[in-house]
Write a protein that holds these residues in place. Structure first.
Motif, PDB file in Angstrom:
ATOM      1  N   GLU A  66       7.510  -4.125   0.869  1.00 29.90           N
ATOM      2  CA  GLU A  66       6.556  -3.016   0.847  1.00 29.90           C
ATOM      3  C   GLU A  66       6.958  -1.975  -0.186  1.00 29.90           C
ATOM      4  O   GLU A  66       6.109  -1.371  -0.843  1.00 29.90           O
TER       5      GLU A  66
ATOM      6  N   GLU B 231      -0.800 -11.244   6.676  1.00 30.58           N
ATOM      7  CA  GLU B 231       0.345 -11.643   5.870  1.00 30.58           C
ATOM      8  C   GLU B 231      -0.086 -12.519   4.693  1.00 30.58           C
ATOM      9  O   GLU B 231       0.500 -12.460   3.610  1.00 30.58           O
TER      10      GLU B 231
ATOM     11  N   LEU C 223      -1.307 -10.219   1.901  1.00 30.72           N
ATOM     12  CA  LEU C 223      -0.217  -9.603   1.138  1.00 30.72           C
ATOM     13  C   LEU C 223       0.460 -10.613   0.219  1.00 30.72           C
ATOM     14  O   LEU C 223       0.794 -10.299  -0.932  1.00 30.72           O
TER      15      LEU C 223
ATOM     16  N   ASP D 131       0.514 -10.543  -3.958  1.00 28.43           N
ATOM     17  CA  ASP D 131       1.720 -10.665  -4.779  1.00 28.43           C
ATOM     18  C   ASP D 131       1.562 -11.780  -5.814  1.00 28.43           C
ATOM     19  O   ASP D 131       1.894 -11.613  -6.996  1.00 28.43           O
TER      20      ASP D 131
END
Length: 378
Positions: free
Chosen positions: A79, A146, A149, A153
């Motif tokens: 994070e 999840e 995220l 990335d």
């Protein structure tokens, strides 16, 4: 911060068990970690999360809540953008989860995904590994946040590394899971669509005979238009003088690439021919009657601009005061990302005449005037 919140929820279920033994350094550091998170002090939160993990390792080895605390620390470091520092705790959590340690409290698929995010780099192997992990995790609704995220990335890394086909695919996954994004899910979808469109434009540009219209460019056009429509209303609702919002930046990026692509795909002899259409695109119907615009002197095409498109687009905003005069001007988006197009606008736009008025029964004074300026070599 959805992964962190998930881990906190798991760990909190066992806080009462911690409380039965005193003193309890694991629980003390974990409480300090939660207090720091609540206060927005991420540096202290990381320090306390690391201390809680160390205390658990010293007391319980691979048992107790060590795996949960390791995953929590890895997620927090991700994070904070500390990917390299996240590898060790992510590996620890993954090893414990894979070993099938009783009551580890960590989902092996989740632990593997967090480890894949931590290991992500500009090398092809780690990116392909993360992509495979995302495919596995995406089959489960409970890991949707999840997956978002991890896909985010991966998409950013692929775009940075100029692997445009892979980047476009990753942005598609980001968009499809954006409903689980932390914060503003609608804005997250708009950003994913816009950057997916940009990836497709670069992909088409790298192909042979790139002056011909490619299917990727049509797809990019649709994605960019979709992103613009998502955030358009939010721009209309902004008051004059409001700080530049993420929505405004997202609209500016999407609109600039959309219009640069339009210029590339069409034969525009004069980049100012469609000035009126673009100048008033964001206003309510009829509002253009209340806006006076004189773009003199016009910006010149930057002859030293080195891009394959020979086109450019710059999106500007003029914030108006109660008297209808400009109080602030700024560029909120440009494409391609060559600064020469922005420089060409910023050299002259403080000389432009932009003014708003009221006309009762016809239109009302608008707080913000948005102009889209397109460049193409004559």
């Amino acid at each position: 911060m959805r992964i962190i919140a998930t881990v906190i929820a798991v760990l909190s279920l066992h806080a009462s068990a911690f409380a039965q033994s005193a003193p309890n350094p694991v629980l003390e550091h974990f409480r300090a970690y939660r207090a720091a998170i609540a206060a927005g002090d991420m540096a202290t939160a990381e320090s306390e999360a690391a201390a809680a993990l160390t205390a658990s390792e010293q007391r319980d080895g691979n048992g107790g809540r060590t795996a949960v605390l390791a995953l929590n620390l890895a997620s927090l470091r991700l994070e904070r953008g500390r990917r390299a520092e996240a590898i060790a705790p992510a590996q620890r959590a993954n090893d414990i989860a894979r070993a099938g340690t009783a009551d580890a409290g960590v989902d092996p698929v989740l632990a593997n995904l967090v480890l894949g995010r931590a290991r992500l780099s500009n090398e092809i192997g780690p990116k392909d590994d993360l992509r495979a992990m995302l495919d596995t995790a995406n089959a489960r609704d409970d890991l949707r946040a999840e997956v978002y995220l991890g896909a985010l990335d991966l998409a950013r890394q692929e775009l940075q590394d100029r692997r445009f086909a892979a980047a476009a695919n990753a942005w598609d996954l980001v968009a499809s899971t954006s409903d689980a994004a932390p914060g503003n899910a609608t804005l997250a979808r708009a950003q994913a669509l816009a950057l997916g469109g940009v990836s497709l434009i670069y992909l088409a540009e790298a192909m042979p005979n790139s002056r011909e219209t490619r299917p990727e460019e049509i797809q990019a056009h649709d994605k960019l238009h979709g992103a613009m429509m998502i955030v358009r209303q939010r721009l209309l609702d902004l008051p004059a003088g409001a700080p530049t919002s993420t929505e405004a930046r997202t609209y500016g990026m999407a609109r600039a690439w959309h219009d640069a692509l339009d210029s590339r795909l069409s034969d525009i002899d004069n980049p100012w021919d469609n000035e009126d259409e673009h100048a008033y695109q964001l206003h309510e119907q009829g509002a253009s009657e209340c806006v006076e615009i004189r773009l003199t002197p016009p910006p010149e095409y930057p002859r030293n601009a080195s891009n394959n498109y020979e086109v450019g687009s710059v999106v500007t905003q003029f914030h108006m005061d109660p008297n209808g005069e400009v109080s602030r001007r700024e560029v909120i988006g440009s494409a391609p990302n060559a600064g020469s197009f922005v420089d060409a606008v910023e050299r002259v736009y403080d000389q432009w005449r932009v003014r708003t008025t009221d006309r009762p029964g016809r239109c009302q004074r608008v707080p913000i005037v948005t102009l889209v300026l397109n460049f193409r070599l004559p």
